[in-house]
Write an enzyme that holds these catalytic residues in place. Structure first.
Site, PDB file in Angstrom:
ATOM      1  N   LYS A  26     -19.793 -16.503 -25.671  1.00  0.00           N
ATOM      2  CA  LYS A  26     -18.832 -16.066 -24.654  1.00  0.00           C
ATOM      3  C   LYS A  26     -17.421 -16.541 -25.000  1.00  0.00           C
ATOM      4  CE  LYS A  26     -19.473 -17.535 -20.273  1.00  0.00           C
ATOM      5  NZ  LYS A  26     -18.269 -18.167 -19.693  1.00  0.00           N
ATOM      6  N   ARG A  48     -11.907 -14.914 -27.108  1.00  0.00           N
ATOM      7  CA  ARG A  48     -10.826 -15.191 -28.054  1.00  0.00           C
ATOM      8  C   ARG A  48     -10.686 -14.074 -29.072  1.00  0.00           C
ATOM      9  NH1 ARG A  48     -12.726 -19.629 -25.680  1.00  0.00           N
ATOM     10  NH2 ARG A  48     -11.542 -21.590 -25.644  1.00  0.00           N
ATOM     11  N   GLY A 102     -13.557 -17.818 -15.381  1.00  0.00           N
ATOM     12  CA  GLY A 102     -12.489 -18.811 -15.500  1.00  0.00           C
ATOM     13  C   GLY A 102     -11.796 -18.719 -16.850  1.00  0.00           C
ATOM     14  N   ARG A 157     -11.745 -22.026  -7.726  1.00  0.00           N
ATOM     15  CA  ARG A 157     -11.584 -22.942  -8.872  1.00  0.00           C
ATOM     16  C   ARG A 157     -10.111 -23.254  -9.128  1.00  0.00           C
ATOM     17  NH1 ARG A 157     -15.293 -20.889 -13.641  1.00  0.00           N
ATOM     18  NH2 ARG A 157     -14.740 -22.956 -14.428  1.00  0.00           N
ATOM     19  N   GLN A 199     -10.055 -24.657 -22.195  1.00  0.00           N
ATOM     20  CA  GLN A 199      -9.347 -23.535 -21.575  1.00  0.00           C
ATOM     21  C   GLN A 199      -7.860 -23.840 -21.454  1.00  0.00           C
ATOM     22  OE1 GLN A 199     -11.424 -22.658 -17.928  1.00  0.00           O
ATOM     23  NE2 GLN A 199     -13.130 -21.687 -18.995  1.00  0.00           N
ATOM     24  N   ASP A 204     -21.341 -27.083 -20.546  1.00  0.00           N
ATOM     25  CA  ASP A 204     -22.050 -26.007 -19.841  1.00  0.00           C
ATOM     26  C   ASP A 204     -23.570 -26.186 -19.866  1.00  0.00           C
ATOM     27  OD1 ASP A 204     -19.627 -24.783 -19.244  1.00  0.00           O
ATOM     28  OD2 ASP A 204     -19.633 -23.567 -21.072  1.00  0.00           O
ATOM     29  N   LYS A 245     -16.992 -26.085 -11.678  1.00  0.00           N
ATOM     30  CA  LYS A 245     -17.364 -24.934 -12.519  1.00  0.00           C
ATOM     31  C   LYS A 245     -17.652 -23.731 -11.600  1.00  0.00           C
ATOM     32  CE  LYS A 245     -16.937 -26.801 -16.576  1.00  0.00           C
ATOM     33  NZ  LYS A 245     -15.890 -26.302 -17.485  1.00  0.00           N
ATOM     34  N   ARG A 279     -21.928 -27.819  -9.771  1.00  0.00           N
ATOM     35  CA  ARG A 279     -23.205 -27.836 -10.489  1.00  0.00           C
ATOM     36  C   ARG A 279     -23.997 -29.122 -10.265  1.00  0.00           C
ATOM     37  NH1 ARG A 279     -21.347 -24.505 -15.984  1.00  0.00           N
ATOM     38  NH2 ARG A 279     -21.673 -22.463 -15.009  1.00  0.00           N
ATOM     39  N   ARG A 329     -25.383 -20.043 -14.719  1.00  0.00           N
ATOM     40  CA  ARG A 329     -26.151 -21.112 -15.380  1.00  0.00           C
ATOM     41  C   ARG A 329     -27.098 -21.820 -14.410  1.00  0.00           C
ATOM     42  NH1 ARG A 329     -23.940 -20.380 -20.261  1.00  0.00           N
ATOM     43  NH2 ARG A 329     -21.663 -20.290 -20.354  1.00  0.00           N
TER      44      ARG A 329
HETATM   45  C1  S3P Z   1     -14.633 -22.634 -22.136  1.00  0.00           C
HETATM   46  C2  S3P Z   1     -14.384 -23.963 -21.931  1.00  0.00           C
HETATM   47  C3  S3P Z   1     -15.132 -24.794 -20.955  1.00  0.00           C
HETATM   48  C4  S3P Z   1     -16.444 -24.138 -20.544  1.00  0.00           C
HETATM   49  C5  S3P Z   1     -16.293 -22.677 -20.253  1.00  0.00           C
HETATM   50  C6  S3P Z   1     -15.725 -21.930 -21.446  1.00  0.00           C
HETATM   51  C7  S3P Z   1     -13.788 -21.898 -23.096  1.00  0.00           C
HETATM   52  O1  S3P Z   1     -14.327 -24.960 -19.808  1.00  0.00           O
HETATM   53  O2  S3P Z   1     -16.978 -24.781 -19.413  1.00  0.00           O
HETATM   54  O3  S3P Z   1     -17.554 -22.117 -19.922  1.00  0.00           O
HETATM   55  O4  S3P Z   1     -14.162 -20.795 -23.499  1.00  0.00           O
HETATM   56  O5  S3P Z   1     -12.746 -22.436 -23.476  1.00  0.00           O
HETATM   57  P1  S3P Z   1     -13.199 -26.111 -19.746  1.00  0.00           P
HETATM   58  O6  S3P Z   1     -12.316 -25.936 -20.884  1.00  0.00           O
HETATM   59  O7  S3P Z   1     -12.530 -25.897 -18.431  1.00  0.00           O
HETATM   60  O8  S3P Z   1     -13.968 -27.396 -19.785  1.00  0.00           O
END
Ligand code: S3P
Length: 448
Positions: free
Chosen positions: A27, A32, A100, A128, A175, A326, A353, A357, A405
């Site tokens: 994912k 990206r 997110g 969130r 992120q 995750d 999240k 969770r 999840r």
């Molecule tokens: C992700 C980063 C993680 C992860 C999310 C995907 C990403 O979040 O929990 O499912 O693709 O950069 P955080 O960067 O907020 O920890």
């Protein structure tokens, strides 16, 4: 992008799980790949893209901002990029659904374009926190009007040219790191992000793959500084997305828990910044092996095999959290069936999240008869010693709380519980793992 609730689905034990499978594309990497392709000059091709709702939300937003994004007859995706700086004003609000990653990374892209955009999302995403990206992107010059508490829906206006930034991440978040780097692509000068704990590095790897000038400096104690020179020019690529280790975790843990099982997932991403769960499961005594280790699209990949194992509880080192953030829900299911106590802490991030969770897993596992203590920043679980769960109720129905999840974790728990488990709504699974229930059934699970 509101989806209809699916009827409750029963997941129940029915003998060993066996087979060799693939899981959908990663994912994080899929988001990206679409975004960088949209900013390259010319046509990119992406094989193995995750066709889950989260990634489709990203595709829709990029299309709305001028990129050509289309699926080809052979199942690959082609993206006609507009070049860095070439995104255009969307005609309507960008609907991020449950995602997110789409919301935060796309805000990064918009921040350094002369674009005003509204971001909306479903009920879970609208709870969130977005302040973690609003703050650094505001320092670069973007303007935001968010809902109370810094939430979606929000309106933002990018600034072009934006102001380069050096930013130390207050929370370990790939992120936030990625949002800043993406904003830096169209920002003159050098944008820097410092992280005290390494988070997933897919953005860095892929930015380099597309030809951006990016340096990484390792600092003492595992900290890293990532520097990116804007205004970058990205070259279109042909790339293949590896299988998502966060999705592979579910059938693999299921195989560890169900006696007699032997399951191989082919082509799984094993990037060290994502592979914490595999290390912890091995330390718990899991028979988990990698074969055919290779590189795909600039990412390490392997075929991963799990065979039924009696697991032992342990203290999960908190510094592994970013590399398995995750995977805690499914680790908690494994812990509930292990011998002895498992304690995992340093996980305050899990409360924000797709759902809380820690609360969701504590509540659901207790319904299955597991002994779980909910801590402020983690869980402590006294395992059943490989005894099947569920001695409180015959087939409990677990609330997935709009969280893919949580739904998949309790589906797996159902395979190791007397009478199985009903998951109230597996609809959200489509955000990351379309075909999940069918794949478990193919391995021999009872799914109704
Ligand atoms: C992700 C980063 C993680 C992860 C999310 C995907 C990403 O979040 O929990 O499912 O693709 O950069 P955080 O960067 O907020 O920890």
């Amino acid at each position: 992008m509101d989806r209809e609730a699916a009827p409750p689905t029963l997941f129940a034990p029915s003998g060993p799980l066996r087979g060799t499978i693939h899981v959908p594309g990663d994912k994080s990497i899929s988001h990206r790949a679409l975004m960088l392709s949209a900013l390259a000059v010319g046509r990119s091709r992406i094989a193995g893209l995750l066709e889950g709702e989260d990634v489709l939300a990203t595709a829709g937003a990029l299309r709305a901002m001028g990129a050509g994004v289309a699926r080809t007859a052979d199942g690959a995706w082609e993206v006609d990029g507009v070049g860095v700086g070439g995104l255009v004003q969307p005609a309507s609000a960008l609907d991020m659904g449950n995602s997110g990653t789409s919301a935060r990374l796309l805000m990064g892209l918009v921040a350094s374009h002369p674009i005003t955009a509204a971001f909306t999302g479903d009920a879970s995403l609208s709870r969130r926190p977005m302040n973690r990206v609003i703050e650094p992107l505001s320092l670069m010059g973007a303007e935001f009007t968010a809902s109370p508490g810094g939430a979606l829906p929000l309106m933002m206006r990018g600034l072009c040219p934006a102001v380069p930034l050096t930013y130390r991440l207050p929370v370990p978040s790939a992120q936030v790191k990625s949002a800043i780097l993406l904003a830096g692509l169209n920002t003159p000068g050098v944008t820097r992000v410092v992280e005290s704990v390494p988070t997933r590095d897919h953005s860095e790897r892929m930015l380099r793959g597309f030809g951006a000038e990016l340096w990484i400096e390792e600092r003492q104690g595992g900290a890293r500084e990532i520097a990116l020179r804007g205004e970058a020019e990205l070259r279109p690529q042909s790339l293949t997305v590896p299988g998502d280790p966060s999705s592979a975790a579910f059938p693999l843990v299921a195989a560890l828990l169900v006696p007699g099982s032997d399951v191989t997932v082919k082509g799984v991403g094993v990037n060290p910044t994502r592979a914490g769960l595999f290390a912890v499961l091995r330390a718990m005594g899991a028979d988990l092996t990698f074969a055919n280790e290779r590189e795909v699209g600039g990412e390490p990949v392997a075929d991963v095999t799990a065979r039924h194992s009696v697991l032992r509880g342990l203290e999960v080192p908190p510094d592994l959290a970013p590399s398995m953030i995750d995977e805690y829900p499914i680790l908690f299911v494994a812990a509930a069936l292990a011998e002895g106590r498992t304690v995992a802490r340093g996980l305050a991030e899990l409360r924000i999240k797709e759902s809380d969770r820690l609360a969701a897993m504590a509540e659901g596992l207790r319904r299955l008869g597991a002994r779980v203590e909910e801590l402020e920043d983690g869980l402590a679980i006294d395992g059943s010693g490989a005894e099947p769960l569920t001695w409180n109720e015959r087939t409990p129905e677990i609330a997935a709380r709009l969280d893919h999840r949580i739904a998949m974790s309790f589906a797996v728990a159902g395979l190791a519980a007397h009478g199985g488990v009903r998951v109230d709504d597996i609809g959200p699974v489509g955000t990351s793992f379309p075909g999940f229930a069918a794949l478990l059934a193919e391995l021999g699970a009872e799914v109704r």
